[in-house]
Design an enzyme around this catalytic site. Structure first.
Site, PDB file in Angstrom:
ATOM      1  N   HIS A 182     -53.243  16.142 -26.332  1.00 12.20           N
ATOM      2  CA  HIS A 182     -53.319  15.117 -27.389  1.00 12.20           C
ATOM      3  C   HIS A 182     -52.775  15.659 -28.707  1.00 12.20           C
ATOM      4  CE1 HIS A 182     -54.928  11.515 -29.404  1.00 12.20           C
ATOM      5  NE2 HIS A 182     -55.208  12.342 -30.397  1.00 12.20           N
ATOM      6  N   GLU A 183     -53.214  16.866 -29.079  1.00 13.86           N
ATOM      7  CA  GLU A 183     -52.767  17.440 -30.359  1.00 13.86           C
ATOM      8  C   GLU A 183     -51.275  17.764 -30.314  1.00 13.86           C
ATOM      9  OE1 GLU A 183     -54.999  16.915 -32.412  1.00 13.86           O
ATOM     10  OE2 GLU A 183     -56.743  16.876 -31.093  1.00 13.86           O
TER      11      GLU A 183
ATOM     12  N   HIS B 261     -49.148  14.767 -31.027  1.00 12.50           N
ATOM     13  CA  HIS B 261     -49.044  14.422 -32.451  1.00 12.50           C
ATOM     14  C   HIS B 261     -47.807  15.048 -33.104  1.00 12.50           C
ATOM     15  CE1 HIS B 261     -52.351  11.913 -33.641  1.00 12.50           C
ATOM     16  NE2 HIS B 261     -53.263  12.707 -33.117  1.00 12.50           N
TER      17      HIS B 261
ATOM     18  N   GLU C 150     -52.329   7.112 -33.679  1.00 14.01           N
ATOM     19  CA  GLU C 150     -53.195   7.436 -32.540  1.00 14.01           C
ATOM     20  C   GLU C 150     -52.874   6.662 -31.259  1.00 14.01           C
ATOM     21  OE1 GLU C 150     -54.819   9.983 -32.394  1.00 14.01           O
ATOM     22  OE2 GLU C 150     -55.194  10.556 -34.462  1.00 14.01           O
TER      23      GLU C 150
ATOM     24  N   ASP D 104     -62.001   7.301 -43.828  1.00 11.22           N
ATOM     25  CA  ASP D 104     -62.802   7.925 -42.773  1.00 11.22           C
ATOM     26  C   ASP D 104     -63.874   6.978 -42.242  1.00 11.22           C
ATOM     27  OD1 ASP D 104     -61.447  10.274 -42.744  1.00 11.22           O
ATOM     28  OD2 ASP D 104     -62.923  11.420 -43.872  1.00 11.22           O
TER      29      ASP D 104
ATOM     30  N   TYR E 209     -57.250   4.256 -31.254  1.00 11.90           N
ATOM     31  CA  TYR E 209     -56.875   5.110 -30.122  1.00 11.90           C
ATOM     32  C   TYR E 209     -56.646   4.274 -28.857  1.00 11.90           C
ATOM     33  CZ  TYR E 209     -58.453   9.195 -32.809  1.00 11.90           C
ATOM     34  OH  TYR E 209     -58.598  10.159 -33.758  1.00 11.90           O
TER      35      TYR E 209
END
Length: 554
Positions: free
Chosen positions: A227-228, A231, A250, A308, A316
């Site tokens: 996932h990272e 990005h 996302e 946030d 997502y």
């Protein structure tokens, strides 16, 4: 950068026995704990912000030296350095950071060098938004794990990190490049944070921050890093221009992650992982109500609202469904893969809106534009973006059934009043990967409490589960132990909460303990009392709320 001559180098000490003040984002700045390493920054007339997290030695893995890290997403770096703190603005940067002997500084930068006096110089040569600038100062060392990757960690974790990730990252990067185009950031390093780090991962370019919970000892959680890595193209290279369209970061990253996973692990496993994600979206929408305004892909963030506070599963998983719907309209995977490469190439180093994305999609596929696919009744692009609720289109996850069905059938066997041990022992779970085991344990948890003695028996037969070091399995096993009042294994709950402070694992266990028996409530109070100092302040406050204790002001 260096401090101005004559200016104080860092904040005054905090009086013994008092907590540093915590002040909301965008205003003043809070003090680090007494004895923390001080990084010299030119923040004239202000103190170090709450977004600069100062950890006492107890909050680290080594327990010997303090540690400092920054967390910029979404709008927190404005009080770390002067900047346009919006993802719509991108810039290059350089920084000079002087730290005490015995400490190392690392940043999300394309190059760095150590100079005399323990001074580190960093340069990021590619334009990035402010939220991706990150700094860590601590007792950290590194080890190479690939031709363009190294792991960073405290000395006591470095061997485990090297063993877990040696050769792994390069495989994922190569597949990502094949699908989405060149990896432009040079290095891809991973920094294993101290156990109190409350997040799973943060995709700071060149240097992803991750939870040490990924060090399972058997590589069973290495795919979480996909996932990272994804990005690197979606989010870091092509960025949402506003936090109201966070799904552009996302949703595309979830799609990219699952494309890489399909290439590496196959479609059934990826569908099973996506089914887990869909279940989380279902839980979230059931809890908030489908028509909640935050369950839109295009969220309206009013002035004064911290982005946030709008964070949830929708960008997502609903975002993933929308990107999957676009792929469904194209009807050919390789054509859609080619579109994603063209999309990244067209918008790289830019910050864009959903209108830019969808406009480019229709321009790239003129035959779809001609058909009017943006306004098919019930599936209008406008409805996807601006209507809250369940996604109008769900990708087909049926290939995952070949892994789900055995897990469901096994859970049924364990939920029976009298156990059919012959049938149970005929199922070999040794070859099951993490998400198949997770799916099995989720089914067991749903059926809990099981008939008397079944969980004790399950624990004995499957040490792969009950003695796992894999955090995803440990979380679910602890939940099963609590739901079934298996007092003999309460120590496993305590051990897991002592070993890490990740929000995703910590809060559900305190909720389960507090919603259980008198014994589990006592366990909750005893464990929190012992572990509170090693938790991030936000996690401390969330736990206090669950336990009905007066939360400190945030």
């Amino acid at each position: 950068t260096e401090p101005e001559p004559g200016k104080p180098h860092g904040p005054p000490p905090v009086p013994p026995g008092t907590s540093p003040p915590r002040i909301s984002h965008g205003s003043h700045m809070a003090l680090p704990p007494q004895g923390a390493a001080v990084v010299e920054l030119p923040l004239t007339g202000v103190l170090v912000p709450p977004q600069v997290c100062w950890l006492s030695p107890e909050q680290t893995a080594g327990k010997q030296k303090p540690y400092m890290y920054t967390q910029g997403q979404a709008v927190l770096n404005r009080s770390f350095f002067p900047c346009f703190d919006t993802p719509s603005v991108k810039f290059t940067y350089s920084a000079t950071v002087k730290v005490p002997e015995g400490f190392t500084a690392v940043m999300s930068a394309t190059s760095w060098e150590k100079q005399k006096d323990n001074t580190f110089v960093f340069k990021m040569s590619q334009p990035i938004p402010s939220y991706l600038i990150a700094l860590v100062v601590g007792d950290i060392v590194s080890a190479d794990v690939g031709p363009r990757s190294r792991v960073w960690a405290e000395p006591c974790l470095i061997e485990a990190a090297k063993k877990e990730y040696d050769g792994v990252i390069e495989e994922f990067l190569v597949v990502g490049e094949k699908l989405f185009g060149p990896y432009v950031w040079g290095r891809y390093d991973i920094l294993f944070m101290p156990p109190s780090f409350p997040f799973g991962g943060m995709e700071n370019p060149c240097l992803t921050f991750v939870t040490p919970c990924l060090l399972a000892g058997d590589r069973s959680l290495v795919d979480v890093i996909i996932h990272e890595i994804s990005h690197s193209w979606f989010g870091n290279l092509v960025t949402n221009a506003t936090w109201g369209e966070f799904w552009l970061n996302e949703g595309f990253t979830m799609y990219a992650q699952r494309r890489i996973s399909t290439e590496v692990y196959g479609l059934p496993y990826t569908c099973l992982e996506a089914a887990t994600g869909r279940a989380l979206l279902r839980q979230h929408m059931d809890a908030t109500g489908e028509d909640h305004p935050l369950n839109k892909l295009r969220v309206v963030i009013e002035p004064g609202v911290n982005p946030d506070d709008t964070y949830n599963e929708t960008p997502y998983e609903k975002g993933y469904c929308f990107v999957s719907y676009l792929a469904h309209l194209v009807g050919n995977q390789s054509k859609f893969d080619a579109f994603l490469q063209a999309y990244v190439n067209r918008f790289k180093f830019q910050s864009i809106t959903a209108d830019d994305t969808l406009g480019f999609f229709l321009e790239y596929f003129p035959e779809l534009k001609e058909k009017g696919v943006d306004s098919i009744p019930g599936f209008e692009f406008d409805r996807w973006l601006n209507t809250p609720g369940w996604p109008p289109y769900l990708p087909d996850l049926s290939p995952g059934q070949q892994l789900m069905r055995p897990a469901e059938e096994l859970a049924e066997l364990w939920a029976a009043d009298s156990l059919n041990m012959e049938a149970i022992e005929a199922v070999d779970i040794m070859g099951w990967r993490t998400y198949q085991l997770v799916y099995f344990l989720d089914q067991v948890l749903q059926k809990s409490p099981l008939p008397e003695g079944n969980v004790k028996r399950l624990s004995k037969i499957y040490p792969k589960i009950s003695k796992a070091q894999n955090a995803e399995l440990r979380l679910r096993w602890c939940q099963i132990v609590l739901k079934n009042n298996l007092e003999a294994e309460y120590s496993k709950v305590k051990d897991f909460l002592h070993s890490q402070g990740k929000q995703k694992y910590t809060l559900p266990l305190y909720r389960a303990m507090w919603g259980g028996s008198e014994a589990t409530r006592a366990l909750a109070m005893e464990t929190f009392s012992a572990t509170a100092p090693q938790l991030h302040v936000n996690v401390q406050n969330y736990v206090k709320k669950i336990l009905g204790l007066a939360a400190a002001e945030v």
